[in-house]
Design an enzyme around this catalytic site. Structure first.
Site, short mmCIF file in Angstrom:
data_model
loop_
_atom_site.label_atom_id
_atom_site.label_comp_id
_atom_site.label_asym_id
_atom_site.label_seq_id
_atom_site.Cartn_x
_atom_site.Cartn_y
_atom_site.Cartn_z
N HIS A 1 -16.32 63.18 128.74
CA HIS A 1 -16.22 63.35 129.84
C HIS A 1 -16.54 64.72 130.60
O HIS A 1 -16.55 65.32 131.82
CB HIS A 1 -15.04 62.65 130.61
CG HIS A 1 -15.25 61.25 130.68
ND1 HIS A 1 -14.87 60.42 129.93
CD2 HIS A 1 -16.36 60.22 131.65
CE1 HIS A 1 -15.29 59.23 129.79
NE2 HIS A 1 -15.53 58.62 131.38
N GLY A 2 -15.80 65.59 129.85
CA GLY A 2 -15.93 66.76 130.48
C GLY A 2 -15.19 67.90 129.57
O GLY A 2 -13.81 67.75 129.56
#
Lengths: 86, 469, 578
Positions: free
Chosen positions: B320-321
């Site tokens: 996701h990041g």
């Protein structure tokens, strides 16, 4: 006891141990997820145990798509047929 | 070109009209070109990356098919290194270099590079990898038509934010393309409209509440503020992402392609495994099939299984990041899954387990799961670990104040409307069945949707949350 | 400028649900219940209504002051409705402070935060409220405190009040908990009904076959047509226009035009004055009536803040369908201010006046394509221009009902308005250095407005403004070409330092070389130069009460002079003669 019945008995035993229920409650047409509340994690642990027991490999497609106890027994019985005959 | 922008719809209508006015073999090329135009709209330089990954994997796929033994393994490693290398460099270089620098007490500026994250890179890298791995495993044949392969990777509806499609499912659709049946077109339209509603009306409205909280954490101490902010964001991110997926799937249907389902009312999940079968389904399945299962088959035993689970969930977080907050988010969900498993095993066959199975108990399970999910928002939305800690302290009452109930009348009503829609869809696929409904149902439904889109949108264009991933 | 319509107020959604099966009746019931729950939910917990923490405390230039908190008023009279009081606080050193409130000595809740600021508490009931300013969230360091007491306005005997209060207080104290409980019950049953009990293992995709023929395009097009008709039925009729927020730009425009349309003619020579906020502040119809009564004139002012000439045209079309109602119409010309803001307001403002046939004319008033698109949509689907109004209506229905009830008071207040008393005398401007000196009493808003007014419009901006005025003057004149109504063009005063401005207010600058469908009257270029002094202004654009009187006097005097019957023969398309 024929090969199919043997497989069925073993599968039931493993399932009963995994799900902590009585083997009497595990009928062939019983749905694994809905009736026995087996989640994917439980399915995985059971599958690995079955694989070790029968010395086969259950592919992901089968593993995640079996619906009933009968489905598993059918698959394993078919896979182990040759071994049982020899 | 965001899916909620006017530009996109002009683009889409032109592409749609052109596509159906030529035979499919030309139309295919046209869609491919349109997809590249769509991608270059953000930054023309990104095209180099997507082309590199496409060419390498196409070529490796063909080589993999005929190779065997060590050579085959080596080819797979090349594919993994190229794809994950590009992804890793663009998405994670600064994160790891920065973390390392902090550890070694080096100045951040000495290692940090000015890198822009190419949009959609996490999504198409996974699509491409699924192909080479499947060919390696012998589960599909290598594609011998470059256009088909490039089309699979770049097809614009899934390019930016999924769903993550797999070569096995999609390439056969290109090879056997047929004009979509009327009912498919109809459900495509229903999907697009529902996606627009989810994004413009629902997600953006909840965003106002969550932005108010997360935009000024210090100004909103207290458990009530923290819970309102986190619940609002949980709802926002669901409507945002599932709205995007609906539009993507709808557009694909209109062009005669099917994408897999990506969301199935995650807010109604009863336990952590259920959540991951309903939330971002294509990502969960991808990780299960290409990461978790291979890992678990290699080493047996319950402990190894649990360890793999945590590992995979941490990677889900990282996907996701590039931030420690996402790592913790993933780990938190891993722990949830694990605790559920342990609890389930411990209580199997007991009275408690019997009670929990009862239909009357279901709403309590759902509520608990939803609250657990809302807690994870403290990691997901916060930009630093300090912020996460502040939010968690607020949620569990360490601020010694009540705080404000940030939802307004409108958002409360919106919450209930979305709940009833979810319940109706969960019970009998009522939104999907609109496609089959007679005119006397369909036309009023359209009128309601159009009126809602006309009167209740949030007018400032808010980008989709999942674009950053 | 008057009250701006808040567009970022959160909203409420209408029925997004699209129901099919009879089973959904239960859902509808639940939905209605939910709306009721929702509608009652927010208000009890609403805290500071308009919290304005003023500032991000510049650490370098703050001066240390004693921390303070005060309330105006401290004694609030409470009637049937709750009362309100404004709280102001200041931590004194620029650090963030936390204002907590406790009712009758109960648990504290956070009211507002910020280094300094003010916030309104609009929910004061008959109780004692202690507002405390703390240095920290944990409420360890108390900086200052103030108590507000809500006292009853109703003279009730202690006996009677004893009789009512226990139940009422019980309800008031427990209402939000009761609502929360109802919400939880609704939630429980909704989730309960969502499942037959067993866990789901799969989720079917959308249908791929249909038992019968489907009509996709036909249904979609029919849906669009019915949608446009529903929009028309709601928004192009009085149905919605009559419940527009009276404080919004759209609402004010609707009320003004409706009132003027329904006004019975005075039988005198009626003169209509249109204009933006500068004319609204500058011209008093009441004062003008007194001045012009001798000549048999009656003045009507429909000047509205932020309106522009295109809106005046639509307004005239609405209130004067025969184009013969007025003896004269006074139209100001000149340079606007803050054009971008004006453009944004133009669409909702014009919305209640637009017709389907205006979709091309109105669109041409905008320069940017996105604005043009919005303007076009506003004509075809009026609802789209009134979004924020609809959202506000759903979000605060009770407030809306109350403000519509007091609508007539606003019209009366408008007539009684005398202008702002304050001025900016003492402000000086040096055109050579650009230096502005303010007297200390001016507020930040006034200073900003003065600075803003001194910025000359850019070349392109002036050109666009002039083009707009030329285009719409032509349309107005065309409308009145066969009418006895005189059209009078009035240069708008440029501001307190207008004399330093490079812009010319000459008629020729704006309207030279135009072929006119009708002779016009124009007041001379320098008529209002005398007004362009700080003593007549309260900010950079608007005249104060003193300026208002002067402006009105001058306009009336000039009009009476110009509109004498003997003079009418001299109307000419060339205004140089004045």
């Amino acid at each position: 006891m024929d090969h199919y019945a043997q497989v069925e008995q073993t599968v039931k035993e493993i399932l009963a141990k995994q799900l902590k229920i009585d083997t009497a409650n595990i009928k062939p047409e019983v749905l694994l997820a809905e009736d026995l509340r087996m989640d994917s994690f439980g399915a995985l642990e059971t599958a690995f145990e079955l694989e070790d027991k029968f010395a086969i490999q259950i592919p992901n497609e089968v593993l995640f798509n079996v619906k009933t106890v009968k489905d598993i027994v059918d698959y394993i019985a078919e896979q182990t047929q040759g071994k049982a005959n020899t | 070109m965001l899916f909620n922008s006017f530009q996109y719809w002009i683009f889409f209508l032109i592409v749609l009209a052109l596509f159906y006015s030529v035979p499919f073999r030309v139309g295919k090329v046209l869609l491919l070109c349109a997809s590249y135009v769509f991608y270059m709209w953000w930054d023309p330089r990104f095209i180099v990356l997507i082309l590199t990954s496409t060419i390498v994997d196409y070529w490796l796929g063909i080589l993999l098919e005929s190779a065997s033994g060590r050579r085959k393994k080596l080819l797979l490693v090349v594919s993994l290194v190229v794809n994950l290398g590009i992804l890793g460099f663009f998405k994670y270089y600064n994160f790891f270099a920065g973390s390392l620098a902090t550890l070694l007490h080096l100045p951040q500026s000495s290692v940090i590079l000015q890198i822009i994250l190419p949009v959609g890179i996490s999504f198409y890298t996974f699509a491409s990898l699924s192909y080479t791995i499947d060919v390696y495993w012998g589960k599909m044949k290598a594609v011998r038509n470059f256009i088909d392969y490039a089309f699979f990777i770049a097809f614009f509806p899934h390019l930016i934010a999924g769903p993550i499609i797999r070569g096995r499912q999609f390439i056969s659709q290109i090879q056997n393309w047929r004009r979509p049946a009327t009912v498919v077109v109809q459900s495509g339209i229903v999907l697009i409209l529902s996606g627009l509603l989810k994004k413009i009306v629902f997600a953006d409205r909840f965003a106002i509440v969550s932005d108010k909280y997360f935009g000024d954490l210090g100004g909103h101490p207290g458990w009530l503020s923290a819970w309102s902010g986190c619940v609002a964001f949980a709802l926002q991110v669901f409507f945002d992402f599932s709205g995007y997926t609906d539009i993507a799937r709808g557009c694909a249907k209109l062009l005669g392609f099917e994408f897999p389902l990506n969301f199935a009312r995650p807010a109604l999940s009863r336990n952590p495994p259920d959540l991951w079968q309903r939330w971002h389904i294509t990502l969960s399945l991808w990780l299960r099939d290409y990461l978790f299962m291979p890992l678990s088959r290699r080493r047996r035993g319950r402990f190894a299984l649990y360890r793999n689970l945590i590992l995979v969930m941490v990677l889900v977080g990282l996907w996701h990041g590039a931030n420690w907050t996402f790592v913790l988010w993933g780990a938190y969900h891993g722990v949830l899954l694990l605790s559920h498993r342990v609890f389930d095993r411990a209580t199997a066959g007991t009275l408690l387990s019997e009670v929990m199975r009862k239909r009357l108990f279901v709403p309590f399970s759902v509520a608990l799961m939803f609250l657990c999910y809302a807690v994870s928002v403290a990691f997901f939305r916060a930009s630093t670990l300090q912020d996460s800690a502040f939010i968690l302290r607020g949620m569990f009452g360490f601020h010694h104040v009540t705080g404000n109930f940030l939802f307004t009348t409108g958002t409360v009503v919106l919450f209930f409307i979305s709940l009833f829609l979810a319940v109706a869809q969960e019970r009998n696929q009522f939104i999907d069945r609109l496609a089959l409904a007679p005119a006397r149902v369909q036309i009023p439904a359209y009128v309601c949707v159009f009126l809602t889109l006309e009167l209740f949108p949030v007018t400032d264009q808010v980008p989709f949350v999942y674009f950053q991933f | 400028m008057t009250d701006n319509f808040s567009t970022n107020r959160p909203f409420l959604c209408g029925e997004a649900s699209i129901e099919t099966s009879p089973r959904s009746k239960i859902l509808y019931g639940l939905l209605l219940l939910a709306i009721c729950v929702g509608a009652c939910f927010a208000p009890p917990s609403a805290k500071g209504e308009i919290a304005q923490p003023s500032g991000t405390a510049n650490a370098t230039d703050h001066v240390k002051r004693a921390p303070s908190i005060n309330a105006t008023p401290e004694r609030v009279t409470v009637g049937v409705e709750p009362g309100r009081s404004e709280i102001r606080w200041d931590t004194g050193d620029g650090s963030v402070g936390f204002v907590y409130v406790s009712t009758n000595g109960e648990k504290r809740t956070l009211f507002a935060t910020g280094p300094t600021g003010r916030a309104t508490a609009p929910w004061i009931k008959r109780a004692s409220y202690l507002f405390e300013l703390y240095r920290d969230v944990e409420q360890r360091t108390l900086l200052a405190a103030v108590t507000i007491s809500g006292v009853s306005a109703l003279k009730v005997s202690p006996k009677a009040s004893l009789k009512v209060s226990p139940l009422t207080t019980l309800w008031q104290n427990n209402a939000q908990w009761l609502l929360a409980a109802v919400a939880l019950v609704v939630l429980y049953f909704a989730v309960y009904f969502s499942t037959p009990g067993e866990m789901r293992t799969g989720f079917p995709a959308e249908p791929s076959t249909s038992p019968r023929q489907l009509h996709v395009v036909r249904n979609l097009l029919l849906g669009l047509v019915v949608f446009a008709c529903v929009d028309g039925a709601i928004f192009h009729t009085e149905l919605y226009t009559s419940i527009l927020a009276p404080d919004s730009f759209a609402g004010r425009m609707a009320i003004l035009t409706r009132a003027e349309k329904e006004r019975v003619s005075s039988g005198l020579k009626e003169v209509l004055v249109v204009g933006d906020s500068r004319v609204a502040e500058g011209f008093s119809a009441t004062a003008a009536d007194k001045l012009g009564s001798e000549g048999g004139f009656k003045f009507v002012s429909l000047a509205e803040p932020a309106s522009s000439i295109d809106i005046w045209y639509y307004m005239l079309r609405e209130i004067d369908p025969t184009a013969r109602r007025y003896s004269a119409i006074v139209i100001p010309y000149g340079y606007g201010y803050n054009r971008r803001r004006g453009q944004l307001l133009k669409i909702p403002m014009a919305a209640p006046l637009l017709r389907y046939s205006d979709c091309f004319d109105f669109t041409s008033s905008f320069e940017e394509w996105s604005d043009r698109f919005r303007a076009f949509t506003a004509c075809i689907l009026r609802g789209s221009a009134l979004q924020s109004d609809v959202i506000d209506l759903f979000e605060h229905p009770a407030v809306r009902a109350e403000s519509i009830r007091s609508e007539h008071k606003r019209i009366l207040a408008r007539a009684a308005y005398k202008g702002r008393a304050d001025d900016i005398a003492g402000t000086s401007y040096d055109p050579n250095t650009g230096q502005i000196t303010f007297p200390s009493r001016l507020t930040e808003t006034q200073r900003e407005a003065i600075k803003g007014s001194l910025q000359e419009p850019s070349q392109s901006e002036s050109e666009q403004l002039i083009a707009l005025q030329r285009q719409w003057i032509r349309r107005i004149l065309k409308r009145y070409s066969n009418s006895p109504t005189a059209i009078v063009l009035v240069p708008t005063p440029r501001g307190p330092f207008g004399r330093f401005s490079r812009t010319s207010m000459a008629y020729q600058t704006f309207f030279s070389g135009m072929t006119m469908d009708k002779p016009i009257l124009s007041l001379p270029e320098h008529t209002f130069d005398f007004l362009e002094a700080p003593e007549y202004y309260f900010d950079g654009y608007h005249v104060n009460a003193k300026g208002r009187q002067k402006f009105t006097e001058t306009v009336v005097a000039e009009l009476v002079k110009q509109l004498k019957p003997a003079n009418s023969a001299h109307f000419a398309s060339d205004p140089e003669q004045f």
